[in-house]
Design a protein around this motif. Structure first.
Motif, PDB file in Angstrom:
ATOM      1  N   UNK A  16     -19.982  -1.172  40.752  1.00 43.48           N
ATOM      2  CA  UNK A  16     -20.248  -2.388  39.989  1.00 43.48           C
ATOM      3  C   UNK A  16     -19.673  -2.292  38.580  1.00 43.48           C
ATOM      4  N   UNK A  17     -19.814  -1.147  37.941  1.00 43.21           N
ATOM      5  CA  UNK A  17     -19.236  -0.961  36.614  1.00 43.21           C
ATOM      6  C   UNK A  17     -17.719  -1.060  36.648  1.00 43.21           C
ATOM      7  N   UNK A  18     -17.091  -0.547  37.701  1.00 44.46           N
ATOM      8  CA  UNK A  18     -15.638  -0.662  37.819  1.00 44.46           C
ATOM      9  C   UNK A  18     -15.237  -2.125  38.004  1.00 44.46           C
ATOM     10  N   UNK A  19     -15.986  -2.845  38.824  1.00 41.34           N
ATOM     11  CA  UNK A  19     -15.716  -4.274  39.018  1.00 41.34           C
ATOM     12  C   UNK A  19     -15.722  -5.011  37.678  1.00 41.34           C
ATOM     13  N   UNK A  20     -16.651  -4.670  36.807  1.00 37.17           N
ATOM     14  CA  UNK A  20     -16.808  -5.367  35.528  1.00 37.17           C
ATOM     15  C   UNK A  20     -15.948  -4.773  34.406  1.00 37.17           C
ATOM     16  N   UNK A  46     -17.549  11.936  39.431  1.00 38.03           N
ATOM     17  CA  UNK A  46     -18.098  13.282  39.220  1.00 38.03           C
ATOM     18  C   UNK A  46     -19.487  13.413  39.845  1.00 38.03           C
ATOM     19  N   UNK A  47     -19.927  14.619  39.917  1.00 37.82           N
ATOM     20  CA  UNK A  47     -21.286  14.873  40.400  1.00 37.82           C
ATOM     21  C   UNK A  47     -22.271  14.223  39.434  1.00 37.82           C
ATOM     22  N   UNK A  48     -23.459  13.880  39.898  1.00 37.79           N
ATOM     23  CA  UNK A  48     -24.453  13.264  39.013  1.00 37.79           C
ATOM     24  C   UNK A  48     -24.752  14.157  37.811  1.00 37.79           C
ATOM     25  N   UNK A  49     -25.035  13.528  36.714  1.00 44.20           N
ATOM     26  CA  UNK A  49     -25.290  14.258  35.480  1.00 44.20           C
ATOM     27  C   UNK A  49     -26.772  14.527  35.257  1.00 44.20           C
ATOM     28  N   UNK A  73     -23.745   1.737  41.293  1.00 44.77           N
ATOM     29  CA  UNK A  73     -23.561   1.534  39.862  1.00 44.77           C
ATOM     30  C   UNK A  73     -22.103   1.766  39.460  1.00 44.77           C
ATOM     31  N   UNK A  74     -21.496   2.818  39.981  1.00 44.53           N
ATOM     32  CA  UNK A  74     -20.096   3.104  39.651  1.00 44.53           C
ATOM     33  C   UNK A  74     -19.183   1.992  40.131  1.00 44.53           C
ATOM     34  N   UNK A  93     -14.813   0.199  47.365  1.00 42.58           N
ATOM     35  CA  UNK A  93     -15.534   1.251  46.656  1.00 42.58           C
ATOM     36  C   UNK A  93     -16.859   1.546  47.372  1.00 42.58           C
ATOM     37  N   UNK A  94     -17.580   0.501  47.736  1.00 47.27           N
ATOM     38  CA  UNK A  94     -18.841   0.688  48.460  1.00 47.27           C
ATOM     39  C   UNK A  94     -18.601   1.313  49.833  1.00 47.27           C
TER      40      UNK A  94
END
Length: 149
Positions: free
Chosen positions: A114-118, A92-95, A111-112, A46-47
């Motif tokens: 890391x959140x997917x990892x967890x 998605x594009x940043x909100x 962040x995306x 992902x990174x």
């Protein structure tokens, strides 16, 4: 009124239970290690996909072995990498408003990843594939046990 207060208080207490994680260990050779290694592969991919800069990972690889588990089948590593890439490809594009020139072309990559990892989603996928891994090991052991020179 007191009943409502007690009900709300108890709901808050029970809904805010702490996030349970395992105790840290440098080496474990078990299901949790396999699952975490699979998830780590997805995280690293992902990174890589997000930053699209091999130089960063070449620098890291000078000192870092990345994962401790060596018993992975190549197709399962590919599955982890595909999952990691898909996070970035679907991101998605940043909100937030990024009109300033120094913020253009940025996104929440780390962040995306890391959140997917967890996530429960990746946990579930990794645990299912661990079962596939065990079946493959059993087949390999049976093959070599029956193999005659």
């Amino acid at each position: 009124m007191k009943k409502i207060f007690l009900l709300l208080t108890s709901l808050i207490i029970f809904s805010c239970s702490s996030y349970q994680r395992d105790k840290f260990s440098f080496r474990k050779e078990d299901k949790k290690c396999w699952v975490n290694t699979f998830k780590s592969e997805a995280f690293y991919q992902c990174l890589r996909e997000g930053y699209q800069n091999d130089t960063i990972f070449k620098l890291i690889a000078k000192k870092d072995l990345f994962n401790t588990y060596e018993g992975f089948e190549l197709n399962l590593i590919d599955s982890a990498k595909t999952l990691g890439s898909s996070v970035i490809n679907k991101m998605p594009a940043p909100y937030i408003n990024l009109d300033e020139s120094d913020l253009k072309n940025k996104n929440f990559i780390s962040m995306s990843c890391l959140n997917y990892y967890a996530s429960r989603e990746l946990d579930s996928i990794a645990k299912k594939l661990y079962k596939v891994h065990l079946k493959n090991l059993k087949k390999d052991k049976t093959f070599w046990k029956n193999y005659k020179h």
